[in-house]
Design a protein around this motif. Structure first.
Motif, PDB file in Angstrom:
ATOM      1  N   TYR A  29       0.891  -1.270   0.065  1.00 51.25           N
ATOM      2  CA  TYR A  29       0.170  -0.005  -0.112  1.00 51.25           C
ATOM      3  C   TYR A  29       1.203   1.082   0.288  1.00 51.25           C
ATOM      4  N   LYS A  31       0.488   4.855   0.669  1.00 52.54           N
ATOM      5  CA  LYS A  31      -0.308   6.102   1.403  1.00 52.54           C
ATOM      6  C   LYS A  31       0.498   7.492   1.512  1.00 52.54           C
ATOM      7  N   THR A  41      -5.097   6.252   0.983  1.00 49.17           N
ATOM      8  CA  THR A  41      -4.290   5.348  -0.201  1.00 49.17           C
ATOM      9  C   THR A  41      -4.570   5.524  -1.727  1.00 49.17           C
ATOM     10  N   LYS A  44      -2.564   0.411  -4.632  1.00 42.39           N
ATOM     11  CA  LYS A  44      -1.428  -0.983  -3.882  1.00 42.39           C
ATOM     12  C   LYS A  44      -1.291  -1.568  -4.782  1.00 42.39           C
TER      13      LYS A  44
END
Length: 63
Positions: A29, A31, A41, A44
């Motif tokens: 992920y 972020k 986020t 991903k």
């Protein structure tokens, strides 16, 4: 300390793909963090058995 930064976090997750069935994979992920607290986020992705990088939209979490 920066006000806005980017953090990466990798977890092991259980995913489902119609062709492969249940797949245990490492999901990374990316972020956005404000003052060190994850806020949103951005992206991903996961790595396949063959080393390819794929977006997580191709795997569905439930059957």
């Amino acid at each position: 300390m920066k006000l806005i930064g980017i953090q990466r976090n990798t977890k092991n997750e259980k995913r489902y793909n119609s062709r492969m069935g249940i797949l245990y994979t490492r999901v990374t992920y990316i972020k956005k963090a404000i003052l060190g607290i994850p806020f949103r986020t951005l992206h991903k992705y996961r790595e396949t058995y063959y080393g390819e990088i794929k977006d997580c939209e191709s795997c569905v979490l439930s059957r």
